[in-house]
Design a protein around this motif. Sequence first.
Motif, PDB file in Angstrom:
ATOM      1  N   ILE A 185     -46.358 -38.759  24.472  1.00  0.00           N
ATOM      2  CA  ILE A 185     -47.117 -39.136  25.681  1.00  0.00           C
ATOM      3  C   ILE A 185     -46.518 -38.509  26.933  1.00  0.00           C
ATOM      4  O   ILE A 185     -47.215 -38.215  27.899  1.00  0.00           O
ATOM      5  N   VAL A 188     -48.077 -35.261  27.933  1.00  0.00           N
ATOM      6  CA  VAL A 188     -49.467 -35.242  28.398  1.00  0.00           C
ATOM      7  C   VAL A 188     -49.449 -35.036  29.910  1.00  0.00           C
ATOM      8  O   VAL A 188     -48.769 -35.775  30.624  1.00  0.00           O
ATOM      9  N   GLN A 190     -52.577 -34.240  31.616  1.00  0.00           N
ATOM     10  CA  GLN A 190     -53.938 -34.374  32.149  1.00  0.00           C
ATOM     11  C   GLN A 190     -54.495 -35.729  31.753  1.00  0.00           C
ATOM     12  O   GLN A 190     -55.204 -35.839  30.768  1.00  0.00           O
ATOM     13  N   PRO A 191     -54.229 -36.787  32.413  1.00  0.00           N
ATOM     14  CA  PRO A 191     -53.408 -36.928  33.609  1.00  0.00           C
ATOM     15  C   PRO A 191     -51.931 -37.155  33.244  1.00  0.00           C
ATOM     16  O   PRO A 191     -51.633 -37.514  32.107  1.00  0.00           O
ATOM     17  N   GLN A 192     -51.092 -36.969  34.192  1.00  0.00           N
ATOM     18  CA  GLN A 192     -49.662 -37.148  33.951  1.00  0.00           C
ATOM     19  C   GLN A 192     -49.252 -38.581  34.292  1.00  0.00           C
ATOM     20  O   GLN A 192     -48.862 -38.880  35.417  1.00  0.00           O
ATOM     21  N   TRP A 193     -49.358 -39.463  33.283  1.00  0.00           N
ATOM     22  CA  TRP A 193     -49.008 -40.871  33.510  1.00  0.00           C
ATOM     23  C   TRP A 193     -47.508 -40.997  33.774  1.00  0.00           C
ATOM     24  O   TRP A 193     -47.077 -41.803  34.575  1.00  0.00           O
TER      25      TRP A 193
END
Lengths: 276, 656
Positions: A185, A188, A190-193
């Motif tokens: 995770i 990731v 897009q979006p960058q949580w």
Amino acid sequence: MGIQEQYRNEAAELLSSGAVKLVIGYGGGSTPDRRRPVFVRSAEEVSRLVLDSYCVANLSAYLISEGLLSDGKNVAVFLKPDGIRSVNILSAEAQVNPDQVVILGFNIEGEQTTPLPGRKAADYAPLMESLRSSGLSPELQREADRLEQMSAVERFDYWKEQFAKCIKCYACRQVCPMCYCRRCIVDVNQPQWINTSSHTLGNFEWNIVRAFHLAGRCVACGGCDRACPVNIPLRLINHRMSKETLDIFGHFPGESADQKPVLATFRQDDPETFIL
Amino acid sequence: MAKIGVFVCHCGENIASMVDTGKLVTTISEHPGVAFSSEYKYFCSDPGQETVKKAIRENNLTGVVVAACSPRMHEQTFRKACAEAGLNPYMLELANIREQCSWVHTDKIQATDKAIEITRSLVEKVKRNNNLQPISVPVTRRAMVIGGGVAGIQAALDIASAGREVILVEREPSIGGHMAQLSETFPTLDCSQCILTPRMVEAVQHPNITVMTYSEVEEVDGYIGNFTVKVRQKARYVKMETCTGCGDCIQKCPVKKIPSDFECGLGNRTAIYTPFAQAVPNVPVIDRDRCTYFKNGKCKICQKTCQIDSIDFEQQDRMVSLEVGAIVVATGFQVQNTALYGEYGYGRYKDVITGLHFERLASASGPTAGKILRPSDGKEPETIVFLQCAGSRDAAKGVKYCSKICCMYTAKHAMLYAHKVHHGKTRIFYMDIRAAGKGYDEFTRRAIEEDQAGYIRGRVSKLYEENGKLIVRGVDTLLGKPVEVEADMVVLATAMIPQPDAKEFAKRIGIGYDEYGFYNEAHLKLRPVETATAGIYLAGACQSPKDIPDSVAQASAAAAKVLGLFSKEQLEREPVVASVSDSTCAGCWGCVIACPYNAIDRRDITDRNGNLIKRVASVNPGLCQGCGTCVSFCRSNSIDLAGFTEKQIFAEVMGL
């Protein structure tokens, strides 16, 4: 005959009979008290295997190497009880087929290394039961208690200071047998949580997400703690989450290969203490 | 390039009194992407919706944000308006500045700032919305009604008479529910059995109704239009198919002293029994816990007596799986017992009874054949004291609500007593007389004026036994004086409470309940018979205390809802469903376990020669309810929810 000799013979036999294609074990390391993983593919090489009280790493993490088990052939692996628990969780989460894993089980008590009878994960059911009844590590609990006694602000400051050291090398992730996602995770964007920057928010985001993803899955092998190059006491976070899932849901991770994931299951009598 | 229209609703004064809507409009109009903004008193009204439609057409809007109430209130309204103006309905977002802002704040400046933030965050979200198309799913046009009381029977009959199949499930051996226990009914004093039993017979004989008695719903799976219900048919030990209901077995059964639930313990039944003589179906059951054969392995007198060999001790519980499209929950209520009251003797005094006990005493089919006789010595009571609100409207007893029916049935009891025992004296302690309903106030007046019901406004503080009399001490608050009445019998109008297993049952079938255990409707005023779970409806006292007319009316309303659902073969479902990214799914199957709707399966991805590459999770859009449980569970972030995608939610959060 010492345990090392006994297990070398066993590994040789497994390989020469074709029962396994590979033995994952420990070999000599760069210093006398370090061991590194070795991958033995023929009976002639078994002399590379070392087994003593320095063999602490949880080698089950190598079982999830992509493609390792996809040919259906068996692999033998040296495992302590925590590693056997990892294999159970990996089986429960469909990442390994327990029938393909031959376990060369051993235990370390002080300087002593003793063999554990049984070759398949299911053979260790009585051991799992005794581990469950002895509960979580009292040493870790003592360390955790020290933090529990702090006020929330003090504790936050403590972790802020610890996490400030984090360089986002993700060694904790790489060493962990539970981190098998092909795309983590944190990768990731897009979006960058999860912020990858080294500010307080980013530091907390990664470490808290990691803790949550391990809730009810950590077997306290200590791999992340040892791997961390900046010595963040990750064991304490993991322990806290384990205590929570054990106290609230009676969940002891890795008890069996058909244990359901604690955060995905629902029972009528689950406590609802979190509902205000 | 996004062209977003923002419509700020005043909601009369609901929003405008706490939020500076003018400032909200000016601020938001400067936000990037906002092409149009306006405010109006009621956007949900016809001219309000027209304004929205006109703005969409004239400005070629690509997305709409209505800053107003909760989406549960008016999302559908504005989606429809968008669709009518040619915009995909899923390009609409509702910014909730009422429930989550104006209603809960007292500082206008802060509330306005918050309203701006909420609206801005939804503008950011709507910019990333995608056009979605509704999903069509088939409807199983068969209904299940759970509970065979008057509400359940009415709902079943209405649905069945409109030509749809109904399965009526009742856990007791007979349908009829509490109404079968009642004597006469207010406000007309017609006999309860006389008006109910024909309905019971009609239900059981109706070609479209399958009645399953002595059966319990164990599990409900699926969703609106497509439920799978598992029902446990408890072993009756009597063959339904052959038993003629002659009753010989009941006559001969040697275990005769079992307190009957139907008679509220005032009468006895045998181990093989029907709850009452007019039971439907008229087929007895064997009470396994009390039967001598099941206890000691000897007896079988019933089997020997039965001339058509209908007793079968080998019967087992049977699990049946049924496909239905809609469910009506009509599981009813219970009466709080008298043991709760320390001040009234903790249920120790035999002659302190509940209203339901009195119904049995007054009923012609009851244990006293309709004579009012007190339980302790079988004598006719000369004075009866009725205590209203015994438990109801009493936070100390955990029942803050009004049980609604007690004022009326107490007046009825006083009347019935006066009709049966002419010299009898009644004293009714009350807090208020609540007699709102057609013919209700006239009824209580009649009790007072024609049947000399003696009403005393006040509460009773103590009740004790002395020389065979019950001494009732209370206060008359109108005179401001303490009163003491010597009574032969005391009737407590104890509260109407949910079934003891109401909460557990609600969890099992997936509907909400309130603090007491009464089932929640979707909207108290506008959707009173629907639950928040689509396809599950409510009827009768399982929702809140109700009398017979209300229960029947609600049952017919629920039936109308079911029939509305069944009027089409296909159902349009919201396209808010989850989807899995094949490339990143790690196949841990956590989502498969977590999904409350069993909507996720394992799917093999193979190469062109059929060799397995990997197995991934796969969501069935027909089953997915869009709850998002899988999304939050997935560690690798491989599941996304249409209408609430990661990108949308992220933008929404960042817009704050």
